[in-house]
Write a protein that holds these residues in place. Structure first.
Motif: not given
Length: 252
Positions: A181-192, A196-207
């Motif tokens: 709950p108190d950490r910066p958080l990111r969800v990353v899709y590692e497309r291989l 190789p490409v990374l696609a990320a979502v930075d987790v915020d209240e809206e997400v």
């Protein structure tokens, strides 16, 4: 594999009847969207259909997941050029390609600075008031030096989804926020599959709020029992394709 189920936190916006728990997995969100009847057969009635056609791409993906998890937990073996696990001869070369691609984007590789916090890790949270058990398996959890927790999902298929639009990524984000709950958080899709490409979502209240709405809708749909068949391309690999009156599978 490790699992942690928390209890007592609020899931924003959910108001459901006090009935038996609904278990929600990211894959089940997508499956209910694809076909309600198949979902009912598999998860509500617990039926076993006929054997569906094999999916080589799925088998390859599982082999890659096993290989990468082993490399992250076997000291000094992450950067070996050849696969370190035994694989079917038909998948060995492909696994090696995926491993080589992963090494270029791994956050804990020679050029990385992240600490590995586990792979194939199941996160869970029990929402007592809403009678919902939310679960997801994370392919890899990394911790950056600045404290950011990064939840990675390996994608070995050619048509990897956009994490900003994928409900699975939203569920990962919600569980990640509840777990850290108190950490910066990111969800990353590692497309291989290709370069190789990374696609990320930075987790915020809206997400997080969007994920809560999706879980609410899923649970409400199941409790309402409105699970219609949706014939189409999903019929061909369906285990109930020959007994479903709505099936459009070839030969069914």
């Amino acid at each position: 594999m490790s699992a942690a189920v928390g209890e007592g936190a609020e899931l924003p916006g959910i108001e459901l009847a006090r009935e038996p728990y609904i278990t929600v997995w990211p894959s089940r969100l997508a499956e209910l969207d694809r076909c309600g009847r198949a979902y009912r057969n598999r998860y509500v009635l617990g039926l076993r259909g006929e054997e569906a056609p094999s999916h080589p791409a799925l088998e390859l993906g599982l082999a890659v997941h096993r290989e990468l998890e082993k490399r992250h937990t076997a000291p000094g073996r992450h950067d070996e050029p050849e696969p370190i696990l035994e694989h079917d001869p038909q998948t060995l070369e492909a696994v090696a390609r995926f491993v080589a691609a992963h090494r270029t984007v791994c956050p804990g590789g020679p050029q990385g600075d992240a600490a590995y916090r586990g792979g194939e890790r199941t996160l869970g949270w029990r929402f007592t008031d809403e009678r919902v058990l939310l679960l997801a398996t994370i392919d890899a959890v990394w911790e950056r030096p600045d404290g950011t927790i990064e939840l990675r999902d390996y994608k070995t298929g050619g048509l990897a989804p956009d994490p900003t639009e994928d409900p699975a990524a939203a569920v990962h984000a919600l569980l990640g926020r509840l777990t850290w709950p108190d950490r910066p958080l990111r969800v990353v899709y590692e497309r291989l599959a290709h370069d190789p490409v990374l696609a990320a979502v930075d987790v915020d209240e809206e997400v997080v709020a969007g994920a809560a709405r999706r879980v609410r809708h899923h649970a409400a749909t199941l409790r309402a029992g409105d699970l219609p068949a949706r014939p189409g391309p999903v019929c061909e690999p369906c285990p109930w394709r020959s007994t479903c009156p709505a099936s459009v599978a070839t030969g069914a």
